[in-house]
Design a protein around this motif. Structure first.
Motif, mmCIF file in Angstrom:
data_model
loop_
_atom_site.group_PDB
_atom_site.id
_atom_site.type_symbol
_atom_site.label_atom_id
_atom_site.label_comp_id
_atom_site.label_asym_id
_atom_site.label_seq_id
_atom_site.Cartn_x
_atom_site.Cartn_y
_atom_site.Cartn_z
ATOM 1 N N VAL A 40 43.745 37.581 38.045
ATOM 2 C CA VAL A 40 42.474 38.132 37.606
ATOM 3 C C VAL A 40 42.551 39.654 37.648
ATOM 4 O O VAL A 40 43.115 40.233 38.572
ATOM 5 N N GLU A 41 41.993 40.277 36.638
ATOM 6 C CA GLU A 41 41.929 41.731 36.593
ATOM 7 C C GLU A 41 41.200 42.216 37.850
ATOM 8 O O GLU A 41 40.211 41.610 38.259
ATOM 9 N N PRO A 42 41.681 43.304 38.456
ATOM 10 C CA PRO A 42 40.999 43.817 39.653
ATOM 11 C C PRO A 42 39.511 44.064 39.379
ATOM 12 O O PRO A 42 39.141 44.625 38.345
ATOM 13 N N GLU A 43 38.690 43.617 40.293
ATOM 14 C CA GLU A 43 37.233 43.698 40.116
ATOM 15 C C GLU A 43 36.750 45.126 39.905
ATOM 16 O O GLU A 43 35.849 45.379 39.112
ATOM 17 N N TRP A 44 37.376 46.078 40.583
ATOM 18 C CA TRP A 44 36.937 47.470 40.479
ATOM 19 C C TRP A 44 37.045 47.989 39.043
ATOM 20 O O TRP A 44 36.303 48.874 38.650
#
Length: 133
Positions: A40-44
């Motif tokens: 998953v793409e980093p949430e930030w």
């Protein structure tokens, strides 16, 4: 002029009349035909302030180019090869482009998009042979 064309194309493609006519329904959830367990793409990245959203595009482009580079170098297209953790792309961005202004980041995005396009057909052949394209 080029920027206006992109904005116009995006506006047309996402207009309710077009999406309804084509039967397209935008969705937030991602479903993939293969490699369901992609990192998953980093949430930030999705939480960047509006004025910094272009940084996300640069990192995404770096990530995609690096994935195809790995496929071509390894001559195989496992999910782990094509979709590695995001760390290397984020690190590459931080090491090379973190302090860049919008123009520098636009150039970086174009550079990595060019690299992606150079590798695309070779990587596609490899991945299609494994049923992962």
């Amino acid at each position: 002029m080029k920027k206006r064309a992109y904005i116009l194309a995006a506006a047309i493609a996402t207009s309710p009349a077009i999406t309804s006519a084509q039967g397209l329904v935008p969705t937030i959830e991602s479903e993939f035909d293969f490699c369901q367990d992609r990192p998953v793409e980093p949430e930030w990245m999705s939480e960047l302030p509006s004025r910094e959203k272009y940084k996300r595009l640069v990192i995404q482009t770096i990530y995609r180019a690096q994935g195809l580079e790995r496929v071509v170098e390894a001559q195989e297209c496992s999910c782990e090869t094509r979709f590695p953790p995001w760390d290397a792309a984020v690190q590459h961005f931080n090491d090379n482009f973190l302090g860049g202004d919008r123009n520098a980041l636009r150039e970086a995005e174009e550079e990595h998009l060019d690299r992606f396009n150079e590798l695309r057909s070779t990587a596609r052949e490899i991945c299609e042979a494994e049923g992962l394209w």
